[in-house]
Design an enzyme around this catalytic site. Structure first.
Site, PDB file in Angstrom:
ATOM      1  N   CYS A   1      -4.199   2.326   7.221  1.00 45.51           N
ATOM      2  CA  CYS A   1      -4.232   0.939   6.749  1.00 45.51           C
ATOM      3  C   CYS A   1      -5.438   0.164   7.266  1.00 45.51           C
ATOM      4  O   CYS A   1      -5.739  -0.924   6.770  1.00 45.51           O
ATOM      5  CB  CYS A   1      -2.946   0.226   7.136  1.00 45.51           C
TER       6      CYS A   1
ATOM      7  N   HIS B   1      -4.764  -7.036   6.485  1.00 44.36           N
ATOM      8  CA  HIS B   1      -4.069  -5.954   5.788  1.00 44.36           C
ATOM      9  C   HIS B   1      -2.673  -6.448   5.422  1.00 44.36           C
ATOM     10  O   HIS B   1      -1.964  -7.022   6.249  1.00 44.36           O
ATOM     11  CB  HIS B   1      -3.983  -4.719   6.682  1.00 44.36           C
TER      12      HIS B   1
ATOM     13  N   ASN C   1       2.592  -2.768   0.330  1.00 46.24           N
ATOM     14  CA  ASN C   1       1.543  -2.335   1.258  1.00 46.24           C
ATOM     15  C   ASN C   1       0.763  -1.199   0.603  1.00 46.24           C
ATOM     16  O   ASN C   1       1.306  -0.116   0.408  1.00 46.24           O
ATOM     17  CB  ASN C   1       2.215  -1.873   2.561  1.00 46.24           C
TER      18      ASN C   1
END
Lengths: 317, 317
Positions: free
Chosen positions: A109, A244, A274
Site C-alpha cells: 500500500c 493511502h 482499499n
C-alpha cells in the site's frame, strides 16, 4: 519533479456492500461504519497490466505526448499478472515506449510513494527526462471471499502520473517496520518444487486487524510528525495530505491526532475500497479532474500498510 | 556509488544434471553442451527472504557496519515469498535496520541492475547514505519439473552488495522490449475471485527458447554496443563484463560478436544455473572472494531476460 498529468481507471463491475453479504456474514451498516466503504470495483476481465496500460494511454492523450517521449515506466503493484513479464513491460509495449526502462516495484500500500521516490531518483540523475509512475492492482484475486475481516476492505483499480524533471529534489521519508511484517500478508508463494520441505504460504490476505489499525494510527502519526519536522513544516503549510485510502476511520484518526483539518485530508474510499498501490494516484486524479487541487499547491503523499511501511513524499503540484 | 562489500549464499542442497534425469527426459551431456550448467542449488527449507537476510548479515559482518547504518534495502526478485510483506521488509527486520526504507523490485533477470540503478538514484539525492542491493530467488518453486526446456536452466540463490554515495553518477542504460514479453513467463497469478471471468495464468516458467536465445544474442549485443558508444568507451576500456548468467553459450556468443576477450567475461553458471536477479551479484561476489577483481576496475553489469529487458550499469569497483 513535476506532475504533468494524472489518470485513473477502474473495472466496470461494481460490488456493493449488500452484494458481499452473499459471500460472507457481513452487512452494509457494519462495513460503512467501520471503514467508510460503500462499494468497490472488481475485475471481471480486467488485468493489472491491462488497467495500467489504459492509464498510460490516458496519460499520453491528456499530455499530447507519445510513447517515444517516455523514458521510464515504474509500476507499483502487489498483484502483478506475472512475476515476469513485469506489468511495466506490458505497459511499455502497449504504448510503444521504445526508449523506456520498465520495472515493477512492490511496497504494497506504500508502493506508489516508493515508486515516486524511485522516479525522483531517476530524475535527479537525468533531469531532462520524463516517465510514468503507475499503481495498478487486481486485489480481488488475492482475497479469501469468505473472510469478512479482509474481503470487504479491498478493491481493484489503477491510476498514475506522468512526471518530468525540474532539477529539484522532492523530500521523502520512507520507513520499513518489517518486525510486524507478518501481521498482514498476501500473495504467499505456491511451491511446485520436489526438493522443497516447506508448506505453501497462504495465497490470500491474512490480517491481524487490531495490530494493523494500531500501527496505522500511531506509527503513521509519528512518522508524519517526524517528516514535517524534518522539513520545518507545520500542518497548515501542507495544502492537501493525500493518504493511502485504507480506511476512512484511520485517516480521520490520524488527522485528529495531528490537528489536520478535514478539508486537508480528502477521502474517496467510499466508492473504491482499499486499492493498495492505486489508491493515492486514484485520489490525486479524482481531485485533479474535479478541480479540487490547483497548481502550486504543496501535496504530502503518505502511503502506509503491508510490509509494514510508511512512505511519504512532498511535491508541489 | 561505491560497492563497499559483497556477499552471497546458496541453498545447501545441490541437484546435479544426472539427478534431474529422474524427473524428465534429459541428461548431463545435453545440458552441459547447450548451457554450460553442471549443477544448481535448490531450496529445501531456504526462503527468498531467509537467504536475502543471510546476505544482509554477511554484508554487515564484512563491513563492520550495523543495521542502524543502513538507509535503504532494495531486493530484486521474481520469486518473493509473499506479495506483502516484501522480501526487503523481512531483511530490514532481520538486521534491525530501523532507519531503512525497504521494497522489492521486479525486472526478472535484469532485476539486480535495475535495483542498482534505483540505488544510484537514492544516492544521487542523498549522497551521505548507504544501503543494500540484494538479488534473491527461489526459482525452484516456479518451475514445472517435468519441462526439460526450462527446468534444467534455473537455480536458487541470493547475493548482494553494500553501497554508499560518492557524489558520482554511474552511467546506466535500461531498456524494455515488452512486445516480446510473453515469450518468457513465470509466476502467473492464481485467481480466487468469484467475479473474475479469466482463467488462471500459468504459474510455472514457460519459454519460447528459440526466440529468447535470439533476443539474448542479438539485442543484448546491440544494446551493449549502444551503451559503450554512449559512454565513448571501447570494449578494452571495460575490465570485466559481468553478464547475467543465463547460459554460457549466450555469453560466449555475445562476447564473440563484440570482440570481448573471454577473460573479460567471467562465467560461473556451471555450479549455479540461472539464478535470475541473484546471478550478477553471485558472480561479483565469487570474483571478489577469489581476488579476481581489484579495486579501481571498471565493471559493466549487464542484466537481460524476462520482460524482456536489457539493463546495463557501469561502476568503478
Amino acid at each position: 519533479m513535476r506532475i504533468i498529468e494524472t489518470a485513473g481507471v477502474t473495472p466496470h463491475r461494481v460490488a456493493t456492500n449488500d452484494e458481499l453479504a452473499n459471500y460472507m456474514d457481513t452487512n452494509d451498516d457494519w462495513i460503512r461504519s467501520r471503514t467508510g466503504i460503500r462499494e468497490r470495483h472488481v475485475a471481471e476481465s480486467e488485468t493489472t497490466a491491462g488497467m495500467a496500460s489504459d492509464v498510460a494511454r490516458k496519460l499520453l492523450q491528456r499530455s499530447g505526448k507519445t510513447g517515444a517521449d517516455i523514458n521510464f515506466i515504474v509500476v507499483a503493484t502487489m498483484s502483478p499478472d506475472y512475476q515476469t513479464p513485469a506489468v511495466a513491460n506490458l505497459v511499455q509495449a502497449a504504448i510503444g515506449a521504445d526508449f523506456a526502462s520498465a520495472c515493477d516495484l512492490d511496497a504494497a500500500c506504500a508502493g506508489f510513494v516508493y515508486a515516486m521516490d524511485y522516479a525522483a531518483g531517476i530524475l535527479a540523475r537525468q533531469p531532462d527526462t520524463m516517465g510514468m509512475v503507475i499503481g495498478s492492482e487486481v486485489l480481488s484475486r488475492e482475497i479469501d471471499w469468505h473472510d469478512r475481516g479482509t474481503a470487504v476492505l479491498f478493491g481493484d483499480g489503477a491510476a498514475g502520473v506522468l512526471v518530468e524533471g525540474t532539477g529539484d529534489n522532492p523530500p521523502s521519508r520512507l520507513r520499513s517496520f518489517g518486525e510486524s511484517g507478518l501481521e498482514l500478508t498476501a500473495g504467499g508463494a505456491a511451491n511446485h518444487s520436489p526438493f522443497s520441505q516447506l508448506p505453501d504460504l497462504p495465497p490470500d490476505f491474512t490480517m491481524n486487524g487490531r495490530e494493523i489499525y494500531k500501527f496505522a494510527t500511531t506509527t503513521v502519526a509519528s512518522e508524519l510528525t517526524a517528516f514535517l519536522d524534518q522539513n520545518e513544516l507545520a500542518v497548515a503549510d501542507v495544502d492537501h495530505f493525500l493518504f493511502h485510502q485504507a480506511n476512512a476511520r484511520i485517516i480521520e484518526e490520524v488527522g485528529h491526532r495531528l490537528g489536520i483539518k478535514p478539508e486537508q485530508t480528502p477521502i474517496n474510499i467510499t466508492h473504491y475500497g482499499n486499492t493498495s498501490a492505486a489508491s493515492i494516484p486514484l485520489l490525486l486524479n479524482d481531485l485533479a479532474e474535479a478541480g479540487k487541487i490547483t497548481r502550486g499547491e504543496t501535496l504530502l503523499l503518505c502511503g502506509f500498510g503491508g510490509g509494514l511501511n510508511v512512505a511519504q513524499l512532498l511535491i508541489k503540484y
